[in-house]
Design a protein around this motif. Structure first.
Motif, PDB file in Angstrom:
ATOM      1  N   VAL A 158       0.803  -1.228   0.000  1.00 21.97           N
ATOM      2  CA  VAL A 158       0.000   0.000   0.000  1.00 21.97           C
ATOM      3  C   VAL A 158       0.832   1.273   0.000  1.00 21.97           C
ATOM      4  N   THR A 159       2.143   1.153  -0.136  1.00 21.99           N
ATOM      5  CA  THR A 159       2.935   2.386  -0.219  1.00 21.99           C
ATOM      6  C   THR A 159       4.008   2.305  -1.284  1.00 21.99           C
ATOM      7  N   THR A 160       4.138   3.421  -1.978  1.00 19.55           N
ATOM      8  CA  THR A 160       5.203   3.541  -2.983  1.00 19.55           C
ATOM      9  C   THR A 160       6.350   4.375  -2.423  1.00 19.55           C
ATOM     10  N   LYS A 161       6.183   4.879  -1.195  1.00 20.62           N
ATOM     11  CA  LYS A 161       7.241   5.692  -0.581  1.00 20.62           C
ATOM     12  C   LYS A 161       8.337   4.778  -0.043  1.00 20.62           C
ATOM     13  N   PRO A 162       9.566   5.309   0.117  1.00 18.48           N
ATOM     14  CA  PRO A 162      10.612   4.505   0.751  1.00 18.48           C
ATOM     15  C   PRO A 162      10.143   4.013   2.122  1.00 18.48           C
ATOM     16  N   LEU A 163      10.302   2.704   2.339  1.00 23.52           N
ATOM     17  CA  LEU A 163       9.783   2.067   3.558  1.00 23.52           C
ATOM     18  C   LEU A 163      10.947   1.539   4.403  1.00 23.52           C
ATOM     19  N   PHE A 164      11.177   2.193   5.544  1.00 21.43           N
ATOM     20  CA  PHE A 164      12.183   1.726   6.499  1.00 21.43           C
ATOM     21  C   PHE A 164      11.465   0.974   7.624  1.00 21.43           C
ATOM     22  N   VAL A 165      12.114  -0.030   8.182  1.00 18.75           N
ATOM     23  CA  VAL A 165      11.509  -0.782   9.282  1.00 18.75           C
ATOM     24  C   VAL A 165      12.390  -0.600  10.517  1.00 18.75           C
ATOM     25  N   LYS A 166      11.768  -0.125  11.606  1.00 24.31           N
ATOM     26  CA  LYS A 166      12.524   0.141  12.837  1.00 24.31           C
ATOM     27  C   LYS A 166      12.493  -1.092  13.725  1.00 24.31           C
ATOM     28  N   LEU A 167      13.682  -1.596  14.042  1.00 24.87           N
ATOM     29  CA  LEU A 167      13.794  -2.888  14.721  1.00 24.87           C
ATOM     30  C   LEU A 167      14.166  -2.760  16.191  1.00 24.87           C
ATOM     31  N   THR A 168      13.753  -3.776  16.926  1.00 25.94           N
ATOM     32  CA  THR A 168      14.066  -3.839  18.351  1.00 25.94           C
ATOM     33  C   THR A 168      15.377  -4.605  18.585  1.00 25.94           C
ATOM     34  N   PRO A 169      16.166  -4.177  19.572  1.00 24.52           N
ATOM     35  CA  PRO A 169      17.366  -4.939  19.916  1.00 24.52           C
ATOM     36  C   PRO A 169      17.052  -6.104  20.852  1.00 24.52           C
ATOM     37  N   ASN A 170      15.768  -6.217  21.270  1.00 28.75           N
ATOM     38  CA  ASN A 170      15.406  -7.238  22.265  1.00 28.75           C
ATOM     39  C   ASN A 170      15.156  -8.588  21.584  1.00 28.75           C
ATOM     40  N   VAL A 171      16.143  -9.028  20.837  1.00 24.43           N
ATOM     41  CA  VAL A 171      16.060 -10.300  20.096  1.00 24.43           C
ATOM     42  C   VAL A 171      17.431 -10.972  20.165  1.00 24.43           C
ATOM     43  N   THR A 172      17.442 -12.275  19.872  1.00 30.74           N
ATOM     44  CA  THR A 172      18.747 -12.958  19.878  1.00 30.74           C
ATOM     45  C   THR A 172      19.460 -12.821  18.541  1.00 30.74           C
ATOM     46  N   ASP A 173      18.700 -12.660  17.448  1.00 36.56           N
ATOM     47  CA  ASP A 173      19.347 -12.625  16.137  1.00 36.56           C
ATOM     48  C   ASP A 173      18.791 -11.482  15.283  1.00 36.56           C
ATOM     49  N   ILE A 174      19.373 -10.305  15.442  1.00 35.54           N
ATOM     50  CA  ILE A 174      18.891  -9.123  14.707  1.00 35.54           C
ATOM     51  C   ILE A 174      19.049  -9.308  13.195  1.00 35.54           C
ATOM     52  N   VAL A 175      20.074 -10.043  12.796  1.00 38.30           N
ATOM     53  CA  VAL A 175      20.353 -10.203  11.365  1.00 38.30           C
ATOM     54  C   VAL A 175      19.204 -10.928  10.657  1.00 38.30           C
ATOM     55  N   SER A 176      18.675 -11.990  11.281  1.00 42.53           N
ATOM     56  CA  SER A 176      17.603 -12.748  10.623  1.00 42.53           C
ATOM     57  C   SER A 176      16.349 -11.871  10.491  1.00 42.53           C
ATOM     58  N   ILE A 177      16.130 -10.982  11.440  1.00 44.90           N
ATOM     59  CA  ILE A 177      14.933 -10.118  11.363  1.00 44.90           C
ATOM     60  C   ILE A 177      15.129  -9.060  10.275  1.00 44.90           C
ATOM     61  N   ALA A 178      16.311  -8.489  10.221  1.00 43.31           N
ATOM     62  CA  ALA A 178      16.580  -7.484   9.176  1.00 43.31           C
ATOM     63  C   ALA A 178      16.464  -8.117   7.791  1.00 43.31           C
ATOM     64  N   LYS A 179      16.981  -9.322   7.641  1.00 50.02           N
ATOM     65  CA  LYS A 179      16.902  -9.991   6.339  1.00 50.02           C
ATOM     66  C   LYS A 179      15.445 -10.293   5.970  1.00 50.02           C
ATOM     67  N   ALA A 180      14.655 -10.686   6.962  1.00 46.94           N
ATOM     68  CA  ALA A 180      13.236 -10.969   6.699  1.00 46.94           C
ATOM     69  C   ALA A 180      12.522  -9.700   6.232  1.00 46.94           C
ATOM     70  N   CYS A 181      12.882  -8.563   6.803  1.00 49.40           N
ATOM     71  CA  CYS A 181      12.268  -7.289   6.391  1.00 49.40           C
ATOM     72  C   CYS A 181      12.664  -6.965   4.956  1.00 49.40           C
ATOM     73  N   GLU A 182      13.926  -7.155   4.634  1.00 46.93           N
ATOM     74  CA  GLU A 182      14.393  -6.919   3.257  1.00 46.93           C
ATOM     75  C   GLU A 182      13.631  -7.833   2.294  1.00 46.93           C
TER      76      GLU A 182
END
Ligand code: SIN
Length: 304
Positions: A158-182
Motif C-alpha cells: 500500500v505504499t510507494t514511498k521509501p519504507l524503512f523498518v525500525k527494529l528492536t534490539p530485544n532479540v537474539t538474532d537481529i540479522v535474521s529479522i533485518a533480512k526478513a524485512c528486506e
C-alpha cells in the motif's frame, strides 16, 4: 569545504542528522529554539490509527547515561497528524519528513500506511515494529522473522514511498529479522529502538515506571546499537539509519563507518534540546580531524 550530504533511497539529506521519533515532538515545537531547517530530516512522533493517551505515569526513569521510557505511543491519531501536525510542521520546515507508524494489528499498520502514502509531504515511512511499551502490538511484530516479514509485506502493497523498518534490539538474532524485512520488501532498516530495562524506587520498594518495565535508551546503549548496525550492514543490501545513544559528531561518524547512511539522535534531545544542532555544527571540524572529505565515502568503511 567538507561534504555532509547523504541520501536514503533517493531522498537527499543535507546532513545525516535526524531527530528520532518520540524525542522531538512533531518538530515544529523545536523551531522556537533554533531553525529546524538545519536538520537532515525529522522522524516525527509515532502515529497510530486511533488517538492514544499513552501509559499511566510515571513513564520516565533516569539512569546512569540514559533513561527508561514507557510512553505507550501517545499521539493524536493518524487523521489528526495528517490534517494538523504535518501541515503545521510544513509551515516552518522545508526538509524531508519521516512518518513513524505503529499498530496493534497488520490491518492497523496497513491503514496508517495507506493514509500516509497519500500525504505528499511525507518522504519516508518508518514502520515501527519495535515499541516495547504496548501489549499485542509494537515489538511483538519485530521479534520473529516471519512476523516481521508478514507486516512488511502487507504494508509494502500500500505504499510507494521509501519504507524503512525500525527494529528492536530485544532479540537474539537481529540479522535474521533485518533480512526478513528486506525479503518482505523493505527499502531500509532503522536500528535500534530501545532495549528493555527497569528501575526500582528504594524508598517505595516498587518499580519507578508505572508499567514496571520500559525501554532503555541514551549514551549507554551506543555500543549495542553500533554492533547491530555493523552486523546488519554485512547482511542486507538496503540502507540503514543508525539509532541508539548517539550524542556527538564523533558518534555520527562512528555509526556511519559501521554502515549507517544516516543517523538518528534520540534520548540526547531530552538531555540537551540543542543536541542535533550542536552535532551538525561540530561535524565539519570532526571530519577535518579524521581527514574525511565526504560523509558518503565513510559509510561502511569499518568493514573494509
Ligand atoms: C513509546 O511510545 O512507548 C515509545 C515508542 C517506541 O519505543 O517505539
Amino acid at each position: 569545504m567538507v561534504d555532509l550530504s547523504t541520501s536514503l533511497c533517493g531522498v537527499k539529506l543535507d546532513n545525516p542528522v535526524i531527530p528520532a521519533s518520540g524525542t522531538f515532538g512533531f518538530g515544529y515545537e523545536f523551531n522556537d529554539i533554533y531553525d529546524i531547517n538545519i536538520l537532515g530530516a525529522i522522524s516525527i512522533k509515532g502515529t497510530t490509527k486511533e488517538p492514544r493517551f499513552g501509559n499511566p505515569t510515571p513513564r520516565i526513569a533516569e539512569c546512569t547515561e540514559g533513561l527508561i521510557n514507557s510512553i505507550g505511543l501517545q499521539n493524536p491519531g493518524v487523521d489528526k497528524v495528517i490534517s494538523y501536525e504535518i501541515p503545521k510542521l510544513r509551515e516552518c520546515y522545508r526538509k524531508p519528513i519521516i512518518s513513524n507508524i505503529s499498530g496493534f494489528s497488520i490491518e492497523e499498520y496497513v491503514e496508517c500506511c495507506q493514509k500516509m502514502n497519500e500525504v505528499k509531504d511525507v518522504d519516508i515511512i518508518e514502520l515501527n515494529i519495535s515499541c516495547p511499551n504496548v501489549h499485542n502490538g509494537g515489538m511483538s511484530f519485530g521479534t520473529q522473522p516471519e512476523n516481521a516479514q508478514g507486516v512488511v509485506e502487507a504494508v509494502r502493497k500500500v505504499t510507494t514511498k521509501p519504507l524503512f523498518v525500525k527494529l528492536t534490539p530485544n532479540v537474539t538474532d537481529i540479522v535474521s529479522i533485518a533480512k526478513a524485512c528486506e525479503q518482505g520488501g523493505a527499502d531500509g532498516i532503522s536500528l535500534i529502538n530501545t532495549s528493555q530495562g527497569m528501575r526500582i524506587d528504594l524508598k517505595k520498594r516498587r518499580p519507578i515506571i508505572a508499567n514496571k518495565i520500559g525501554g532503555f535508551s541514551g549514551r549507554a546503549i551506543f555500543p549495542i546499537a553500533l554492533k547491530m548496525v555493523y552486523q546488519v550492514y554485512d547482511a542486507v543490501k538496503i540502507p540503514i539509519m543508525g539509532i541508539g545513544g548517539v550524542a556527538s559528531a564523533e558518534d555520527v561518524v562512528e555509526m556511519m563507518m559501521a554502515g549507517a547512511s544516516a543517523v538518528q539522535v534520540g534520548a540526547e534531545n531530552l538531555v540537551n534540546p540543542y543536541a542535533c544542532r550542536d552535532i551538525i555544527n561540530n561535524l565539519p571540524q570532526v571530519m577535518k580531524k579524521y581527514n574525511i572529505n565526504s560523509l558518503k565515502d565513510i559509510i561502511g568503511e569499518a568493514h573494509k
